[in-house]
Motif scaffolding. Sequence first.
Motif, PDB file in Angstrom:
ATOM      1  N   VAL A 191       0.846  -1.206   0.000  1.00 38.04           N
ATOM      2  CA  VAL A 191       0.000   0.000   0.000  1.00 38.04           C
ATOM      3  C   VAL A 191       0.880   1.253   0.000  1.00 38.04           C
ATOM      4  O   VAL A 191       0.667   2.186  -0.782  1.00 38.04           O
ATOM      5  CB  VAL A 191      -0.938  -0.004   1.224  1.00 38.04           C
ATOM      6  N   ALA A 192       1.886   1.273   0.871  1.00 39.17           N
ATOM      7  CA  ALA A 192       2.774   2.435   0.944  1.00 39.17           C
ATOM      8  C   ALA A 192       3.579   2.605  -0.334  1.00 39.17           C
ATOM      9  O   ALA A 192       3.816   3.736  -0.790  1.00 39.17           O
ATOM     10  CB  ALA A 192       3.717   2.286   2.139  1.00 39.17           C
ATOM     11  N   LEU A 193       4.006   1.514  -0.927  1.00 38.99           N
ATOM     12  CA  LEU A 193       4.776   1.569  -2.169  1.00 38.99           C
ATOM     13  C   LEU A 193       3.945   2.183  -3.290  1.00 38.99           C
ATOM     14  O   LEU A 193       4.398   3.092  -3.999  1.00 38.99           O
ATOM     15  CB  LEU A 193       5.224   0.164  -2.553  1.00 38.99           C
ATOM     16  N   LEU A 194       2.729   1.708  -3.460  1.00 42.35           N
ATOM     17  CA  LEU A 194       1.863   2.242  -4.515  1.00 42.35           C
ATOM     18  C   LEU A 194       1.561   3.715  -4.286  1.00 42.35           C
ATOM     19  O   LEU A 194       1.495   4.504  -5.234  1.00 42.35           O
ATOM     20  CB  LEU A 194       0.561   1.429  -4.577  1.00 42.35           C
ATOM     21  N   HIS A 195       1.390   4.099  -3.037  1.00 44.17           N
ATOM     22  CA  HIS A 195       1.100   5.495  -2.713  1.00 44.17           C
ATOM     23  C   HIS A 195       2.284   6.392  -3.055  1.00 44.17           C
ATOM     24  O   HIS A 195       2.095   7.541  -3.485  1.00 44.17           O
ATOM     25  CB  HIS A 195       0.775   5.628  -1.230  1.00 44.17           C
ATOM     26  N   ALA A 196       3.503   5.879  -2.885  1.00 46.31           N
ATOM     27  CA  ALA A 196       4.689   6.703  -3.081  1.00 46.31           C
ATOM     28  C   ALA A 196       5.194   6.725  -4.514  1.00 46.31           C
ATOM     29  O   ALA A 196       6.042   7.557  -4.851  1.00 46.31           O
ATOM     30  CB  ALA A 196       5.813   6.220  -2.164  1.00 46.31           C
ATOM     31  N   PHE A 197       4.705   5.840  -5.371  1.00 43.95           N
ATOM     32  CA  PHE A 197       5.205   5.791  -6.739  1.00 43.95           C
ATOM     33  C   PHE A 197       4.985   7.116  -7.451  1.00 43.95           C
ATOM     34  O   PHE A 197       3.936   7.761  -7.305  1.00 43.95           O
ATOM     35  CB  PHE A 197       4.526   4.677  -7.525  1.00 43.95           C
ATOM     36  N   ASP A 198       5.960   7.485  -8.291  1.00 42.27           N
ATOM     37  CA  ASP A 198       5.855   8.725  -9.059  1.00 42.27           C
ATOM     38  C   ASP A 198       5.438   8.450 -10.501  1.00 42.27           C
ATOM     39  O   ASP A 198       5.675   9.251 -11.394  1.00 42.27           O
ATOM     40  CB  ASP A 198       7.185   9.487  -9.028  1.00 42.27           C
ATOM     41  N   GLY A 199       4.839   7.308 -10.757  1.00 41.32           N
ATOM     42  CA  GLY A 199       4.391   6.971 -12.100  1.00 41.32           C
ATOM     43  C   GLY A 199       3.460   5.778 -12.060  1.00 41.32           C
ATOM     44  O   GLY A 199       3.278   5.137 -11.024  1.00 41.32           O
ATOM     45  N   PRO A 200       2.840   5.419 -13.201  1.00 42.49           N
ATOM     46  CA  PRO A 200       1.865   4.333 -13.238  1.00 42.49           C
ATOM     47  C   PRO A 200       2.523   2.975 -13.046  1.00 42.49           C
ATOM     48  O   PRO A 200       3.707   2.787 -13.307  1.00 42.49           O
ATOM     49  CB  PRO A 200       1.259   4.458 -14.637  1.00 42.49           C
ATOM     50  N   VAL A 201       1.721   2.034 -12.599  1.00 40.31           N
ATOM     51  CA  VAL A 201       2.236   0.681 -12.396  1.00 40.31           C
ATOM     52  C   VAL A 201       1.359  -0.365 -13.072  1.00 40.31           C
ATOM     53  O   VAL A 201       1.878  -1.345 -13.617  1.00 40.31           O
ATOM     54  CB  VAL A 201       2.392   0.374 -10.890  1.00 40.31           C
ATOM     55  N   THR A 202       0.024  -0.167 -13.086  1.00 37.66           N
ATOM     56  CA  THR A 202      -0.857  -1.234 -13.557  1.00 37.66           C
ATOM     57  C   THR A 202      -0.683  -1.523 -15.043  1.00 37.66           C
ATOM     58  O   THR A 202      -0.871  -2.662 -15.466  1.00 37.66           O
ATOM     59  CB  THR A 202      -2.331  -0.879 -13.267  1.00 37.66           C
ATOM     60  N   GLU A 203      -0.309  -0.527 -15.837  1.00 35.69           N
ATOM     61  CA  GLU A 203      -0.178  -0.781 -17.270  1.00 35.69           C
ATOM     62  C   GLU A 203       0.976  -1.730 -17.589  1.00 35.69           C
ATOM     63  O   GLU A 203       1.022  -2.333 -18.663  1.00 35.69           O
ATOM     64  CB  GLU A 203       0.002   0.527 -18.034  1.00 35.69           C
ATOM     65  N   HIS A 204       1.907  -1.850 -16.663  1.00 36.20           N
ATOM     66  CA  HIS A 204       3.045  -2.743 -16.868  1.00 36.20           C
ATOM     67  C   HIS A 204       2.864  -4.085 -16.177  1.00 36.20           C
ATOM     68  O   HIS A 204       3.768  -4.935 -16.260  1.00 36.20           O
ATOM     69  CB  HIS A 204       4.324  -2.080 -16.363  1.00 36.20           C
ATOM     70  N   LEU A 205       1.749  -4.285 -15.509  1.00 33.98           N
ATOM     71  CA  LEU A 205       1.538  -5.543 -14.788  1.00 33.98           C
ATOM     72  C   LEU A 205       1.514  -6.776 -15.698  1.00 33.98           C
ATOM     73  O   LEU A 205       2.065  -7.819 -15.320  1.00 33.98           O
ATOM     74  CB  LEU A 205       0.252  -5.476 -13.968  1.00 33.98           C
ATOM     75  N   PRO A 206       0.893  -6.731 -16.894  1.00 35.33           N
ATOM     76  CA  PRO A 206       0.922  -7.939 -17.730  1.00 35.33           C
ATOM     77  C   PRO A 206       2.335  -8.388 -18.067  1.00 35.33           C
ATOM     78  O   PRO A 206       2.642  -9.585 -17.999  1.00 35.33           O
ATOM     79  CB  PRO A 206       0.145  -7.499 -18.985  1.00 35.33           C
ATOM     80  N   ALA A 207       3.209  -7.438 -18.410  1.00 40.97           N
ATOM     81  CA  ALA A 207       4.592  -7.798 -18.728  1.00 40.97           C
ATOM     82  C   ALA A 207       5.311  -8.322 -17.489  1.00 40.97           C
ATOM     83  O   ALA A 207       6.090  -9.279 -17.566  1.00 40.97           O
ATOM     84  CB  ALA A 207       5.334  -6.598 -19.306  1.00 40.97           C
ATOM     85  N   ALA A 208       5.043  -7.695 -16.331  1.00 37.30           N
ATOM     86  CA  ALA A 208       5.674  -8.144 -15.091  1.00 37.30           C
ATOM     87  C   ALA A 208       5.210  -9.560 -14.735  1.00 37.30           C
ATOM     88  O   ALA A 208       6.025 -10.415 -14.342  1.00 37.30           O
ATOM     89  CB  ALA A 208       5.356  -7.182 -13.958  1.00 37.30           C
TER      90      ALA A 208
END
Length: 219
Positions: free
Chosen positions: A165-182
């Motif tokens: 939760v804290a990691l997602l809150h602190a990110f300075d950019g998107p994350v979900t769009e890269h989830l399929p590749a991850a």
Amino acid sequence: MRTGELIGTGRSADVYAVEGAPGLVLRRYRDGTDATGEAALMARLVAHGYPVPAVHPEAAPRPCDLVMERLEGPTLLHALLTGGEPAPRVGATLAGLLHRLHAPPGRTVHLDLHPDNVVLTPRGPVVIDWCNAETGPPGLDRAMSALILAQAAVGSLPRVEPVLVALLHAFDGPVTEHLPAAAERRAADPAMSSEETAALDAAVGLIHRLARTQPQISL
């Protein structure tokens, strides 16, 4: 150079003390993987001021060996589980390390940055285990870190969900769009256990749910 006692072992490598050099360790890949590229990358990161162990490529007796500074201190995961570091600070620390890594002059991504790959030394957090690092989009690196935490959260370590939760809150950019590749990368990782692989879908779902409720801020 003579190796001393075995002081650590991971999924792909073993770490030994170095006889006569208490400030050094030797990390050896069990399958003979060439570590020269990893050593060169770490040396470049040190030159740019990023917190990694100092490396000594000239001292490596074999291509599969990495001779580097011996770090003193617990991992960030150990500090979390023993109460030394609160979850919000662990998440913020990971996000800060990713942010610094992705800053110019390069586009290096670690692709395995999680609390057990950060050592809390007297000089601050230091990032280890660069065998998966390459050049790539920062968003993929953020997604990989989030996914590793999410797999743990839905599996054997539910206590790390507040870190996610804290990691997602602190990110300075998107994350979900890269989830399929991850997720594709994680599924193809031969070092993952069957339990970790089975947790991938639930982990992706957890990130999507949390991302919808976490406003992002710039570091």
